[in-house]
Scaffold this motif. Structure first.
Motif, PDB file in Angstrom:
ATOM      1  N   GLY A 175       0.814  -1.217   0.000  1.00 54.86           N
ATOM      2  CA  GLY A 175       0.000   0.000   0.000  1.00 54.86           C
ATOM      3  C   GLY A 175       0.841   1.257   0.000  1.00 54.86           C
ATOM      4  O   GLY A 175       0.568   2.212  -0.747  1.00 54.86           O
ATOM      5  N   ILE A 176       1.900   1.268   0.810  1.00 60.71           N
ATOM      6  CA  ILE A 176       2.757   2.448   0.886  1.00 60.71           C
ATOM      7  C   ILE A 176       3.619   2.569  -0.370  1.00 60.71           C
ATOM      8  O   ILE A 176       3.926   3.683  -0.815  1.00 60.71           O
ATOM      9  CB  ILE A 176       3.609   2.417   2.172  1.00 60.71           C
ATOM     10  N   GLU A 177       3.994   1.453  -0.969  1.00 62.02           N
ATOM     11  CA  GLU A 177       4.699   1.526  -2.256  1.00 62.02           C
ATOM     12  C   GLU A 177       3.846   2.234  -3.301  1.00 62.02           C
ATOM     13  O   GLU A 177       4.344   3.062  -4.074  1.00 62.02           O
ATOM     14  CB  GLU A 177       5.048   0.114  -2.751  1.00 62.02           C
ATOM     15  N   ASP A 178       2.557   1.922  -3.327  1.00 63.91           N
ATOM     16  CA  ASP A 178       1.662   2.575  -4.279  1.00 63.91           C
ATOM     17  C   ASP A 178       1.501   4.066  -3.968  1.00 63.91           C
ATOM     18  O   ASP A 178       1.457   4.904  -4.877  1.00 63.91           O
ATOM     19  CB  ASP A 178       0.288   1.893  -4.268  1.00 63.91           C
ATOM     20  N   LEU A 179       1.423   4.401  -2.685  1.00 64.54           N
ATOM     21  CA  LEU A 179       1.350   5.815  -2.293  1.00 64.54           C
ATOM     22  C   LEU A 179       2.640   6.534  -2.679  1.00 64.54           C
ATOM     23  O   LEU A 179       2.618   7.686  -3.136  1.00 64.54           O
ATOM     24  CB  LEU A 179       1.116   5.939  -0.779  1.00 64.54           C
ATOM     25  N   ASN A 180       3.753   5.855  -2.503  1.00 61.54           N
ATOM     26  CA  ASN A 180       5.061   6.419  -2.853  1.00 61.54           C
ATOM     27  C   ASN A 180       5.119   6.747  -4.342  1.00 61.54           C
ATOM     28  O   ASN A 180       5.572   7.828  -4.730  1.00 61.54           O
ATOM     29  CB  ASN A 180       6.155   5.418  -2.478  1.00 61.54           C
ATOM     30  N   ASP A 181       4.636   5.833  -5.162  1.00 58.18           N
ATOM     31  CA  ASP A 181       4.655   6.058  -6.614  1.00 58.18           C
ATOM     32  C   ASP A 181       3.730   7.206  -7.012  1.00 58.18           C
ATOM     33  O   ASP A 181       4.100   8.053  -7.845  1.00 58.18           O
ATOM     34  CB  ASP A 181       4.219   4.782  -7.350  1.00 58.18           C
ATOM     35  N   PHE A 182       2.538   7.236  -6.424  1.00 55.57           N
ATOM     36  CA  PHE A 182       1.538   8.229  -6.837  1.00 55.57           C
ATOM     37  C   PHE A 182       1.863   9.625  -6.317  1.00 55.57           C
ATOM     38  O   PHE A 182       1.765  10.613  -7.055  1.00 55.57           O
ATOM     39  CB  PHE A 182       0.148   7.810  -6.339  1.00 55.57           C
ATOM     40  N   TYR A 183       2.257   9.711  -5.048  1.00 54.85           N
ATOM     41  CA  TYR A 183       2.500  11.024  -4.431  1.00 54.85           C
ATOM     42  C   TYR A 183       3.967  11.452  -4.486  1.00 54.85           C
ATOM     43  O   TYR A 183       4.334  12.490  -3.923  1.00 54.85           O
ATOM     44  CB  TYR A 183       2.021  11.017  -2.973  1.00 54.85           C
ATOM     45  N   LYS A 184       4.808  10.649  -5.162  1.00 53.83           N
ATOM     46  CA  LYS A 184       6.229  10.992  -5.357  1.00 53.83           C
ATOM     47  C   LYS A 184       6.927  11.280  -4.033  1.00 53.83           C
ATOM     48  O   LYS A 184       7.526  12.340  -3.826  1.00 53.83           O
ATOM     49  CB  LYS A 184       6.374  12.204  -6.292  1.00 53.83           C
ATOM     50  N   LEU A 185       6.880  10.318  -3.124  1.00 49.54           N
ATOM     51  CA  LEU A 185       7.447  10.514  -1.783  1.00 49.54           C
ATOM     52  C   LEU A 185       8.956  10.293  -1.742  1.00 49.54           C
ATOM     53  O   LEU A 185       9.627  10.753  -0.820  1.00 49.54           O
ATOM     54  CB  LEU A 185       6.763   9.568  -0.785  1.00 49.54           C
ATOM     55  N   GLY A 186       9.484   9.552  -2.693  1.00 48.31           N
ATOM     56  CA  GLY A 186      10.930   9.331  -2.748  1.00 48.31           C
ATOM     57  C   GLY A 186      11.465   8.463  -1.626  1.00 48.31           C
ATOM     58  O   GLY A 186      12.581   8.686  -1.140  1.00 48.31           O
ATOM     59  N   VAL A 187      10.690   7.461  -1.207  1.00 48.06           N
ATOM     60  CA  VAL A 187      11.140   6.576  -0.136  1.00 48.06           C
ATOM     61  C   VAL A 187      11.251   5.139  -0.645  1.00 48.06           C
ATOM     62  O   VAL A 187      10.729   4.792  -1.703  1.00 48.06           O
ATOM     63  CB  VAL A 187      10.162   6.605   1.066  1.00 48.06           C
ATOM     64  N   HIS A 188      11.954   4.322   0.131  1.00 44.26           N
ATOM     65  CA  HIS A 188      11.989   2.881  -0.103  1.00 44.26           C
ATOM     66  C   HIS A 188      11.215   2.231   1.039  1.00 44.26           C
ATOM     67  O   HIS A 188      11.351   2.627   2.200  1.00 44.26           O
ATOM     68  CB  HIS A 188      13.420   2.356  -0.125  1.00 44.26           C
ATOM     69  N   VAL A 189      10.398   1.237   0.721  1.00 42.47           N
ATOM     70  CA  VAL A 189       9.619   0.539   1.748  1.00 42.47           C
ATOM     71  C   VAL A 189      10.286  -0.802   2.011  1.00 42.47           C
ATOM     72  O   VAL A 189      10.569  -1.562   1.074  1.00 42.47           O
ATOM     73  CB  VAL A 189       8.158   0.337   1.298  1.00 42.47           C
ATOM     74  N   LYS A 190      10.572  -1.078   3.280  1.00 45.88           N
ATOM     75  CA  LYS A 190      11.352  -2.265   3.635  1.00 45.88           C
ATOM     76  C   LYS A 190      10.638  -3.114   4.696  1.00 45.88           C
ATOM     77  O   LYS A 190       9.945  -2.594   5.573  1.00 45.88           O
ATOM     78  CB  LYS A 190      12.722  -1.844   4.183  1.00 45.88           C
ATOM     79  N   PHE A 191      10.870  -4.429   4.616  1.00 47.03           N
ATOM     80  CA  PHE A 191      10.459  -5.349   5.676  1.00 47.03           C
ATOM     81  C   PHE A 191      11.575  -5.463   6.704  1.00 47.03           C
ATOM     82  O   PHE A 191      12.757  -5.300   6.379  1.00 47.03           O
ATOM     83  CB  PHE A 191      10.197  -6.751   5.102  1.00 47.03           C
ATOM     84  N   LEU A 192      11.222  -5.789   7.936  1.00 45.08           N
ATOM     85  CA  LEU A 192      12.232  -6.058   8.960  1.00 45.08           C
ATOM     86  C   LEU A 192      13.100  -7.242   8.547  1.00 45.08           C
ATOM     87  O   LEU A 192      14.313  -7.240   8.768  1.00 45.08           O
ATOM     88  CB  LEU A 192      11.563  -6.376  10.301  1.00 45.08           C
ATOM     89  N   THR A 193      12.477  -8.260   7.954  1.00 46.37           N
ATOM     90  CA  THR A 193      13.209  -9.467   7.549  1.00 46.37           C
ATOM     91  C   THR A 193      14.391  -9.118   6.659  1.00 46.37           C
ATOM     92  O   THR A 193      15.518  -9.590   6.882  1.00 46.37           O
ATOM     93  CB  THR A 193      12.271 -10.430   6.791  1.00 46.37           C
TER      94      THR A 193
END
Length: 441
Positions: free
Chosen positions: A408-426
């Motif tokens: 969900g946050i990856e999609d928000l990142n793409d749409f709103y141009k947040l410039g972040v990487h979304v990571k799992f703890l694993t």
């Protein structure tokens, strides 16, 4: 207060309602409200003062420029109260509206409960609407498809048992490029841990499963995975409120664990699966407690670090922020545990405002992301406040220990141009932990 929405065609809802008569709708409503709903329904409906204290708690309301039809109490008024006022005599158009609200405008995140002076559980009330729609068959098609896959195969991807075993063998071979004589054991009896994987990890996100196996090997744990159906911890039937299939999947997980005689079940980073495996499914099956301890990935990593089973060799230097998955933080209180892990692997942690129990939902939870492409714009619009919240931190990495939050946050990142990487703890732990010299190939 006028309910205005862009038209969306979902064959799971629209085509089903074309074939349903008013008698079936009335029967489903009467069954849920009279046979399945608890005393909470009466208490909540009669207690609500329509005070509006819950209004600004909802990310959908805030993201849609304070449109009053997105307020939590308004969602209840437009669904549950509408059914009660009409004594169950509702039309197909009413059901279509209820389904849209229940499946695509409420994530069942329960943030609104934190602000209600009486603690009214609006997510529970909206859940009743989902259940009614399920019995009618008016459920988003993509959710129906995944629930059917669970019904037939106990996994979300129609993955056959032989495909699962081939995948594990291939991943074990790959892992030996990093860990000497690495093993991903399957069907091993009397192990300490049975690890269940996310369905996507067997097909599209295999690196995540490999990293968990890497952690297991480095920590020198006695573990195994299923060699039969029941390896996928997800339970998408929950989103449809298909409790019959939900119960079947949960029972299968515990039967596999019992047959292998393991001490406990460990799962990865997923919110809804933990919720179904530990309390929703257990409650439906009539059990007081899970028959075998069931541990979420956050709890598992916390234990490994606390007991010194793994050592962090270097920390992530980029600024990170933390997404609090509703099902493990607001529902199960793992916020402090999550932060303890993150602070051990990251140098610069910038908290979102608000955080922990009061953090905003990712806008994809509760099955909204599983409703499919036709509803993507609805969750992107509903997640505007989450995007703003992330942007305000200035972080470069968002740690999201939940598959739904992650995507969900990856999609928000793409749409709103947040410039972040979304990571799992694993992935972060596998990247930062020390691998003993004797384990290197």
């Amino acid at each position: 207060m006028e309910f205005k929405r862009k038209p969306v065609t979902d064959i799971g809802i629209d085509q089903t309602l074309d074939k349903v008569d008013s008698a079936k709708i009335k029967k489903a409503i009467e069954w849920v409200l009279n046979k399945e709903a608890s005393a909470r329904l009466k208490v909540f409906v009669e207690t609500c003062l329509r005070c509006g204290m819950c209004t600004t708690s909802c990310h959908h309301y805030l993201s849609h420029e304070n449109d009053p039809t997105y307020a939590p109490a308004a969602k209840v008024k437009q669904t549950v109260w509408d059914i009660l006022s009409k004594k169950g005599n509702v039309t197909k158009e009413d059901i279509k509206k209820y389904a849209r609200i229940a499946f695509t405008e409420c994530n069942l995140c329960r943030r609104c409960v934190q602000f209600c002076p009486f603690g009214i559980d609006i997510a529970y009330l909206i859940s009743l609407i989902r259940r009614i729609c399920c019995l009618i068959g008016a459920v988003p098609q993509y959710i129906q498809d995944q629930a059917l896959s669970h019904m037939q195969t106990t996994n979300m991807l129609w993955f056959r048992q032989d495909e699962w075993l081939d995948t594990v063998q291939w991943l074990e071979d790959e892992l030996r490029g990093e860990i000497k004589n690495a093993r991903i054991p399957v069907g091993k009896k009397d192990a300490e841990i049975l690890y269940l994987a996310h369905g996507l990890e067997a097909k599209y996100m295999t690196g995540l499963l490999t990293n968990m196996a890497k952690i297991m090997n480095v920590a020198r744990l006695d573990w195994t995975m299923p060699d039969m159906d029941g390896w996928d911890y997800t339970n998408k039937a929950f989103y449809a409120h298909d409790f019959e299939t939900l119960g079947k999947v949960v029972r299968t997980h515990y039967e596999v664990a019992s047959n292998l005689n393991v001490k406990r079940i460990v799962m990865g980073e997923c919110g809804h699966a933990f919720r179904t495996g530990v309390y929703e499914g257990v409650r439906y099956l009539g059990w007081k407690e899970p028959p075998i301890p069931y541990i979420h990935g956050v709890q598992f990593f916390y234990e490994l670090l606390k007991e010194g089973r793994i050592t962090i060799a270097h920390k992530i230097k980029e600024p990170v922020t933390i997404q609090d998955p509703c099902n493990i933080v607001r529902y199960r209180g793992m916020g402090k545990m999550l932060r303890d892990i993150v602070k051990q692997i990251c140098e610069n942690v910038i908290e979102m405002t608000p955080k922990e129990d009061h953090n905003y939902c990712c806008s994809s939870g509760g099955g909204m992301i599983d409703a499919g492409p036709v509803w993507k714009s609805a969750r992107i619009e509903g997640g505007k406040v989450k995007a703003e919240q992330i942007k305000d931190t200035g972080a470069k990495i968002v740690i999201a220990p939940c598959h739904t939050c992650h995507k969900g946050i990856e999609d928000l990142n793409d749409f709103y141009k947040l410039g972040v990487h979304v990571k799992f703890l694993t992935d972060l732990i596998a990247e930062t932990m020390e691998i003993p010299e004797e384990m290197r190939p």
